[in-house]
Design an enzyme around this catalytic site. Structure first.
Site, short mmCIF file in Angstrom:
data_model
loop_
_atom_site.label_atom_id
_atom_site.label_comp_id
_atom_site.label_asym_id
_atom_site.label_seq_id
_atom_site.Cartn_x
_atom_site.Cartn_y
_atom_site.Cartn_z
N ARG A 124 0.83 -1.20 0.00
CA ARG A 124 0.00 0.00 0.00
C ARG A 124 0.86 1.25 0.00
O ARG A 124 1.65 1.46 0.92
CB ARG A 124 -0.93 0.01 1.22
CG ARG A 124 -1.86 -1.18 1.17
CD ARG A 124 -3.15 -0.97 1.92
NE ARG A 124 -4.00 -2.14 1.66
CZ ARG A 124 -4.88 -2.64 2.51
NH1 ARG A 124 -5.08 -2.05 3.66
NH2 ARG A 124 -5.60 -3.70 2.18
N GLU A 132 0.52 4.12 0.87
CA GLU A 132 0.00 5.18 1.75
C GLU A 132 1.15 6.05 2.24
O GLU A 132 2.21 5.56 2.55
CB GLU A 132 -0.71 4.56 2.96
CG GLU A 132 -1.96 3.81 2.61
CD GLU A 132 -2.58 3.11 3.82
OE1 GLU A 132 -1.91 3.04 4.85
OE2 GLU A 132 -3.73 2.65 3.68
N ARG A 189 1.66 2.52 13.42
CA ARG A 189 0.80 1.36 13.11
C ARG A 189 0.51 1.18 11.63
O ARG A 189 -0.44 0.49 11.27
CB ARG A 189 -0.48 1.42 13.94
CG ARG A 189 -1.30 2.67 13.74
CD ARG A 189 -2.48 2.63 14.69
NE ARG A 189 -3.46 3.64 14.35
CZ ARG A 189 -4.71 3.63 14.76
NH1 ARG A 189 -5.15 2.65 15.49
NH2 ARG A 189 -5.53 4.59 14.42
N HIS A 190 1.29 1.83 10.78
CA HIS A 190 1.14 1.63 9.34
C HIS A 190 2.42 1.10 8.72
O HIS A 190 3.52 1.52 9.10
CB HIS A 190 0.76 2.94 8.64
CG HIS A 190 -0.65 3.35 8.87
ND1 HIS A 190 -1.01 4.18 9.90
CD2 HIS A 190 -1.79 3.01 8.23
CE1 HIS A 190 -2.33 4.37 9.88
NE2 HIS A 190 -2.83 3.67 8.88
N GLU A 226 -8.09 -1.04 14.89
CA GLU A 226 -8.81 -1.94 13.99
C GLU A 226 -7.88 -3.08 13.57
O GLU A 226 -6.72 -2.87 13.24
CB GLU A 226 -9.23 -1.15 12.74
CG GLU A 226 -9.99 -1.96 11.73
CD GLU A 226 -10.04 -1.25 10.38
OE1 GLU A 226 -10.14 0.00 10.36
OE2 GLU A 226 -9.96 -1.94 9.34
N SER A 265 -11.04 -5.99 8.47
CA SER A 265 -12.20 -5.49 7.75
C SER A 265 -12.81 -6.66 7.02
O SER A 265 -12.09 -7.47 6.43
CB SER A 265 -11.80 -4.43 6.73
OG SER A 265 -11.91 -3.17 7.29
N ARG A 317 -0.49 -6.24 12.82
CA ARG A 317 -1.34 -5.62 13.84
C ARG A 317 -1.81 -6.64 14.86
O ARG A 317 -1.97 -6.35 16.04
CB ARG A 317 -2.56 -4.95 13.19
CG ARG A 317 -2.20 -3.65 12.52
CD ARG A 317 -3.46 -2.87 12.18
NE ARG A 317 -3.11 -1.53 11.72
CZ ARG A 317 -3.97 -0.53 11.62
NH1 ARG A 317 -5.25 -0.71 11.94
NH2 ARG A 317 -3.58 0.64 11.19
#
Lengths: 433, 433
Positions: free
Chosen positions: A211, A213, A219-220, A356, A359, A407
């Protein structure tokens, strides 16, 4: 190579060869101790200077810390040794001498910052408490795969080089693929869905996702390992059952099979989640968050949950929980909406009090509604023809979800930074090692 | 969803709901049969037109082939039914209607070429004999992971986005990583070596690798799944033992746990390799190949083995075998040479009679020799500093190897094309689905 014995297996009366790293040398004058470390533990090697061959003593006591050596000799009981045994060396061989100066102290006596640790992961992972994280990670993967097989799920591998991303062109790393534009896949979502429409029906995958991002937070990650599950003929409620079962299986396996590792990490009270996880609807979640009074501004229906909101609710609930029935507009096109309320989706998240984890949701399996979903999300369904067309040929109702392994490990072990749960993290700044 | 019973579990006397795909409808006039197919098998659903509700009959008999339906009803013993039971439907629900025209016939009655099959993998995998390949593939992965754990090996995940390729800049797919040049990793080689120098000592990984090779043959892929193994304190001979053990464990697991799948693929005599695999030196291999007389031109020392040479030797040996002691100059820099003969390496290949399966070897663990190897291969050691520098801090002697999963499956099952062993192949022409 010579038959090697792990230090932990060396018993009084044995004549063995052990091999490993020089953890420490303590010279007390007439007598000196070398502590040899290997995967299994440590052993004390005793040098009696006046009674042993001079060359042997010299080799053993002058070798730099963290050098790799092998020692052959007798094992004796010795109450004063840390493990109750010690070795009297008959020979010492230096297999690879280490530099005198190390960029990081593997004994852990000198602290190092995370960046130095990650730059020198080899040395960092000689610390037993760091190694323990990755032994636990491996056990978690074993346990979840076993759990999936126990419910009739087949392991698959889907491509990481793709023509189109799962959710369009955002947050994708572009590749040049023989002159064509391609991307590194951000999720196996579309491919695992194609497989529940095949004879496999129920599938899982453990693999990397990518990703692009711009986030650079504790936490990424830009490359992570994902546990994906998808099954035909189940709905979102049953998908949550499997999700909960997977998490509990992982915790129970760690509690049962990683007691040493948990000790090293300082857990004398590692708790496995029990009881049914609460399932709050999004509306209930919003209400509870607002009721905590922790937020400066009250949330309204349609808001996504900020980190602060997640924390407030996590503290309030105090354990793992699901949030269900999300507003359709903040869930992706492939999540199905309720027939009697198209503004509410059958998507869900599994939450740890800190963040989280998962998903998931019931998926849209009807061709018409799926194509409409693409358009509503501003995506061109034509570009995803390889995926959508299969929905015309007998796609069953299905549901699924995806866990980020890092995570899961981070929350399970209370790690501060997600980078501690991955051997060689990739982030905005870090591309090497 | 309603509690669903697999067709294979439906017993006479049960009242159940089954769900799956409409495999076939046979209308015999007063009576009609719908064959419903799911993951577990098939069941015959009987429609007695004069005795059943008209709507029910209409729904059941007019639905297109490969539509997804669920049927609730009574199960009865019926000797004339293919499985000995049939269902009398009380209700039929169409969950997702398929188009009348399908791009591929999942019943397998109409042959499709590989390209059409790969374009429509969802439909292709409704054929039991295609599904069987992937059930076997999943079982192989389970078995090799179990085998690795049984020998104290820890599962790791190493990064797929890297700053430099394992063997330099050739055959790498370039990525744009936040404005920096990066690549998709062609092998976990360097990272797994860094891990044997850590406290983990012995590691394995199952993950994707990416090779920008221009080859477009029945045995090359541009994205493949690799099984990597690496261990401290073993030499190349012991690495071959583990390699052989892994292969045998995979074959034995398939023979034991995939009998149904092997039946579907037409194997009534699936053979698991036994006995020690012959270990030929490169020189012996050359001699034997030349002695077969199969090659137009005799091989000389230093030649790499062509496909024809591999085939000639494979036919001659007749089973799996190793080739050892390769000339140093045709093996990569990280393979160690013999101390007493630097022109000969401790590299090995595991061969199946049809093709190479594994490359492995004793690795160079000495800093000086490693850096020299980089230079000899025309690579800049500075670029690999994150890797080489760890060899100064106590890198143990180590050895390892890597299997391509697809070649393993291809040779195990006698598949013609490697693309049959991967769900969504990536090759020179194929980037989608």
């Amino acid at each position: 190579m010579d038959e090697r014995t792990y230090t932990a297996d060396a018993e009084p009366g044995d004549h063995v060869t052990v091999a490993g790293w020089v953890h420490e040398v303590r010279d007390l004058g007439g007598i000196a101790f070398l502590i040899l470390r290997d995967k299994s533990g440590k052993i004390q090697v005793k040098f009696e200077k006046d009674e042993m061959d001079e060359d042997l003593v010299e080799t053993g006591l002058n070798v730099h810390r963290e050098s790799v050596i092998s020692v052959t000799g007798e094992v004796e009981a010795e109450d004063r040794a840390p493990t109750g045994v010690e070795m009297l060396p008959g020979s010492v061989e230096v297999l690879n001498e280490a530099d005198a100066e190390l960029p990081l102290d593997p004994s852990g006596k000198v602290d190092a910052d995370l960046s130095t640790r990650l730059d020198n992961r080899t040395l960092d992972l000689r610390k037993k408490e760091v190694q323990a994280i990755f032994e636990i990670r491996a056990e978690v993967l074993r346990a979840v795969r076993d759990y999936f097989r126990s419910i009739g799920s087949t392991e698959i591998n889907t491509p990481k080089i793709v023509a189109t991303g799962t959710e369009g062109g955002t947050e994708l790393f572009p590749i040049t693929y023989f002159g064509e534009e391609a991307f590194m896949n951000q999720s196996p979502q579309l491919f695992k869905q194609l497989m529940v429409g095949s004879g496999l029906e129920r599938v899982f995958e453990v693999g990397p996702i990518f990703r692009a991002e711009e986030h650079n937070t504790p936490r990424h990650l830009n490359e992570a390992t994902m546990i994906d599950f998808e099954s035909a003929f189940i709905d979102h409620e049953e998908a949550m059952d499997v999700c909960e079962g997977t998490l509990k299986a992982a915790y129970e396996a760690v509690a049962e099979n990683c007691t040493e590792e948990l000790d090293l990490l300082g857990y004398d009270d590692f708790e496995t989640p029990d009881g049914d996880f609460p399932r709050l609807t999004y509306e209930e979640a919003i209400e509870r968050i607002n009721a905590t009074g922790e937020l400066d501004e009250q949330l309204v229906y349609g808001d996504d949950l900020s980190t602060e909101a997640e924390r407030a609710l996590g503290d309030d609930v105090g354990g793992h929980y699901f949030i269900t029935d999300w507003p359709s507009e903040i869930k992706p096109f492939y999540i199905q909406d309720y027939e009697d309320d198209p503004t509410t989706s059958k998507g869900f998240d599994l939450m740890h009090p800190r963040m989280e984890l998962v998903s998931g949701g019931q998926r849209e399996h009807r061709y018409g509604a799926l194509v409409e979903g693409f358009e509503q999300q501003g995506l061109d369904p034509e570009q995803f023809d390889y995926y959508t067309k299969m929905f015309k040929y007998g796609m069953p109702p299905h549901a699924g979800w995806a866990y980020g392994v890092e995570r899961l490990i981070m929350t399970m072990l209370g790690l501060e930074n997600i980078r501690e749960a991955v051997l060689f993290p990739r982030d905005r700044q870090r591309l090497s090692p």
